[in-house]
Design a protein around this motif. Structure first.
Motif, PDB file in Angstrom:
ATOM      1  N   ARG A   1       0.838  -1.206   0.000  1.00 45.07           N
ATOM      2  CA  ARG A   1       0.000   0.000   0.000  1.00 45.07           C
ATOM      3  C   ARG A   1       0.870   1.251   0.000  1.00 45.07           C
ATOM      4  N   VAL A   2       0.441   2.236  -0.765  1.00 44.72           N
ATOM      5  CA  VAL A   2       0.987   3.593  -0.689  1.00 44.72           C
ATOM      6  C   VAL A   2      -0.205   4.510  -0.430  1.00 44.72           C
ATOM      7  N   ASP A   3      -0.269   5.078   0.771  1.00 38.49           N
ATOM      8  CA  ASP A   3      -1.404   5.898   1.198  1.00 38.49           C
ATOM      9  C   ASP A   3      -0.978   7.357   1.336  1.00 38.49           C
ATOM     10  N   LEU A   4      -1.163   8.120   0.280  1.00 41.34           N
ATOM     11  CA  LEU A   4      -0.752   9.523   0.274  1.00 41.34           C
ATOM     12  C   LEU A   4      -1.887  10.425  -0.190  1.00 41.34           C
ATOM     13  N   GLY A   5      -3.117  10.005   0.084  1.00 40.22           N
ATOM     14  CA  GLY A   5      -4.252  10.836  -0.268  1.00 40.22           C
ATOM     15  C   GLY A   5      -4.354  12.067   0.612  1.00 40.22           C
ATOM     16  N   ASN A   6      -4.728  13.197  -0.013  1.00 41.37           N
ATOM     17  CA  ASN A   6      -4.997  14.430   0.727  1.00 41.37           C
ATOM     18  C   ASN A   6      -3.809  14.878   1.585  1.00 41.37           C
ATOM     19  N   THR A   7      -2.633  14.889   0.986  1.00 46.23           N
ATOM     20  CA  THR A   7      -1.418  15.250   1.713  1.00 46.23           C
ATOM     21  C   THR A   7      -0.708  16.474   1.128  1.00 46.23           C
ATOM     22  N   ASN A   8      -1.387  17.188   0.238  1.00 49.09           N
ATOM     23  CA  ASN A   8      -0.874  18.452  -0.304  1.00 49.09           C
ATOM     24  C   ASN A   8       0.414  18.279  -1.108  1.00 49.09           C
ATOM     25  N   LEU A   9       0.543  17.137  -1.764  1.00 47.59           N
ATOM     26  CA  LEU A   9       1.705  16.888  -2.608  1.00 47.59           C
ATOM     27  C   LEU A   9       1.476  17.456  -4.000  1.00 47.59           C
TER      28      LEU A   9
ATOM     29  N   HIS B   1       4.090  -5.961  -6.040  1.00 51.06           N
ATOM     30  CA  HIS B   1       3.160  -6.519  -5.053  1.00 51.06           C
ATOM     31  C   HIS B   1       2.148  -5.475  -4.562  1.00 51.06           C
ATOM     32  N   LEU B   2       2.206  -4.275  -5.134  1.00 55.78           N
ATOM     33  CA  LEU B   2       1.337  -3.182  -4.691  1.00 55.78           C
ATOM     34  C   LEU B   2      -0.131  -3.501  -4.973  1.00 55.78           C
ATOM     35  N   GLN B   3      -0.976  -3.307  -3.948  1.00 50.89           N
ATOM     36  CA  GLN B   3      -2.408  -3.543  -4.084  1.00 50.89           C
ATOM     37  C   GLN B   3      -3.220  -2.246  -4.069  1.00 50.89           C
ATOM     38  N   TYR B   4      -2.727  -1.237  -3.363  1.00 51.00           N
ATOM     39  CA  TYR B   4      -3.458   0.028  -3.236  1.00 51.00           C
ATOM     40  C   TYR B   4      -2.514   1.199  -3.495  1.00 51.00           C
ATOM     41  N   LEU B   5      -2.861   2.001  -4.497  1.00 49.85           N
ATOM     42  CA  LEU B   5      -2.117   3.225  -4.788  1.00 49.85           C
ATOM     43  C   LEU B   5      -3.078   4.388  -4.589  1.00 49.85           C
TER      44      LEU B   5
ATOM     45  N   SER C   1       2.563   4.747 -18.284  1.00 52.82           N
ATOM     46  CA  SER C   1       2.077   3.468 -18.829  1.00 52.82           C
ATOM     47  C   SER C   1       2.591   2.284 -18.006  1.00 52.82           C
ATOM     48  N   GLU C   2       3.695   2.504 -17.294  1.00 50.65           N
ATOM     49  CA  GLU C   2       4.291   1.440 -16.474  1.00 50.65           C
ATOM     50  C   GLU C   2       3.396   0.993 -15.320  1.00 50.65           C
ATOM     51  N   LEU C   3       2.359   1.778 -14.995  1.00 50.82           N
ATOM     52  CA  LEU C   3       1.433   1.337 -13.951  1.00 50.82           C
ATOM     53  C   LEU C   3       0.716   0.059 -14.377  1.00 50.82           C
ATOM     54  N   GLY C   4       0.712  -0.241 -15.650  1.00 50.67           N
ATOM     55  CA  GLY C   4       0.143  -1.485 -16.133  1.00 50.67           C
ATOM     56  C   GLY C   4       0.903  -2.721 -15.672  1.00 50.67           C
ATOM     57  N   ASN C   5       2.101  -2.529 -15.102  1.00 48.18           N
ATOM     58  CA  ASN C   5       2.892  -3.649 -14.582  1.00 48.18           C
ATOM     59  C   ASN C   5       2.483  -4.053 -13.168  1.00 48.18           C
ATOM     60  N   LEU C   6       1.585  -3.289 -12.548  1.00 46.59           N
ATOM     61  CA  LEU C   6       1.199  -3.551 -11.156  1.00 46.59           C
ATOM     62  C   LEU C   6       0.129  -4.638 -11.114  1.00 46.59           C
ATOM     63  N   LYS C   7       0.530  -5.858 -11.365  1.00 41.83           N
ATOM     64  CA  LYS C   7      -0.403  -6.966 -11.561  1.00 41.83           C
ATOM     65  C   LYS C   7      -1.247  -7.278 -10.330  1.00 41.83           C
ATOM     66  N   SER C   8      -0.819  -6.841  -9.149  1.00 44.68           N
ATOM     67  CA  SER C   8      -1.566  -7.129  -7.915  1.00 44.68           C
ATOM     68  C   SER C   8      -2.500  -5.989  -7.523  1.00 44.68           C
ATOM     69  N   LEU C   9      -2.530  -4.925  -8.317  1.00 46.76           N
ATOM     70  CA  LEU C   9      -3.254  -3.715  -7.924  1.00 46.76           C
ATOM     71  C   LEU C   9      -4.761  -3.954  -7.853  1.00 46.76           C
TER      72      LEU C   9
ATOM     73  N   SER D   1      -6.767  -1.236  -6.170  1.00 48.99           N
ATOM     74  CA  SER D   1      -7.358   0.109  -6.170  1.00 48.99           C
ATOM     75  C   SER D   1      -6.356   1.128  -6.695  1.00 48.99           C
ATOM     76  N   LEU D   2      -6.786   1.888  -7.718  1.00 48.39           N
ATOM     77  CA  LEU D   2      -5.993   2.994  -8.254  1.00 48.39           C
ATOM     78  C   LEU D   2      -6.817   4.261  -8.089  1.00 48.39           C
ATOM     79  N   ASP D   3      -6.453   5.071  -7.109  1.00 46.82           N
ATOM     80  CA  ASP D   3      -7.202   6.278  -6.768  1.00 46.82           C
ATOM     81  C   ASP D   3      -6.336   7.510  -7.019  1.00 46.82           C
ATOM     82  N   LEU D   4      -6.598   8.169  -8.156  1.00 42.45           N
ATOM     83  CA  LEU D   4      -5.859   9.372  -8.542  1.00 42.45           C
ATOM     84  C   LEU D   4      -6.793  10.566  -8.682  1.00 42.45           C
TER      85      LEU D   4
END
Length: 210
Positions: free
Chosen positions: A67-75, A88-92, A105-113, A115-118
């Motif tokens: 998991r990478v949890d960086l929602g609503n962090t003013n980045l 092995h990432l499941q949640y971005l 386009s490389e996000l297509g390599n995240l075979k375990s994903l 949730s993709l929340d952008l």
């Protein structure tokens, strides 16, 4: 001779400190591409063996990033192709920031994903067709950005996909109605001035200016 043997023994004893961690390297590349006014990435120390102790990062029992949890962090800043190395990432989760540039386009390599929340950023360019390779994806939320082009038809082939929201962008062409898109509410496509109604019998119409 003795000095050489001593150095060799040191490298054998400390292999984890001399070998780089590919997931940590990928995430640190992301950190360098971001402006972080609230210092939420301060703990992302590239000298550590793994990124599993970094804030906003979750790992599994094998010390692999899930998991990478960086929602609503003013980045602000751009996404990086290196994210595709997090196999092995499941949640971005990067929603409600000021992220710009395109979706790599490389996000297509995240075979375990799963949730993709952008959503709620300033991401532009097209939705990469490579996202069609994400066969575990359940949630795809790209709403409230500046995306253009057509909705890739390969996304309809993701049988696990339950939620798609691409509203409030600048997409064009027609709305898919087959496969995973069969039960997606039309409101999830709203506020795309150039996006036309649902496809007739699942047939896409292609606008050469799209």
């Amino acid at each position: 001779m003795a000095k050489t043997l001593a150095l060799a023994a040191l490298f054998l004893l400390l292999p984890e400190f001399t070998l780089s961690n590919s997931e940590g390297d990928a995430l640190y590349t992301l950190r360098k591409s971001f402006s972080d006014p609230e210092n939420v990435l301060q703990s992302w120390d590239p000298t550590l063996v793994t990124p599993c102790t970094w804030f906003h990062i979750t790992c599994n029992q094998n010390s692999q990033v899930t998991r990478v949890d960086l929602g609503n962090t003013n980045l602000s800043g751009n996404l990086v192709p290196d994210l595709g190395k997090l196999e092995h990432l499941q949640y971005l989760e990067l929603y409600r920031n000021n992220i710009q540039g395109t979706i790599p386009s490389e996000l297509g390599n995240l075979k375990s994903l799963i949730s993709l929340d952008l959503y709620n950023n300033n991401i532009s360019g097209k939705i990469p067709p490579t996202l069609g390779k994400l066969k575990s994806l359940v949630f795809l939320r790209l709403n409230n950005n500046k995306l253009s082009g057509q909705i890739p038809r390969v996304l309809a082939d993701i049988s696990s996909l339950k939620v798609v929201d691409v509203s409030s962008n600048n997409l064009c062409g027609t709305i898919p109605t087959t496969g995973a898109f069969e039960h997606i509410p039309l409101s999830n496509f709203d506020h795309n001035p150039r996006l036309e109604g649902p496809e007739l019998q699942g047939l896409a119409t292609y606008d050469t200016n799209c």
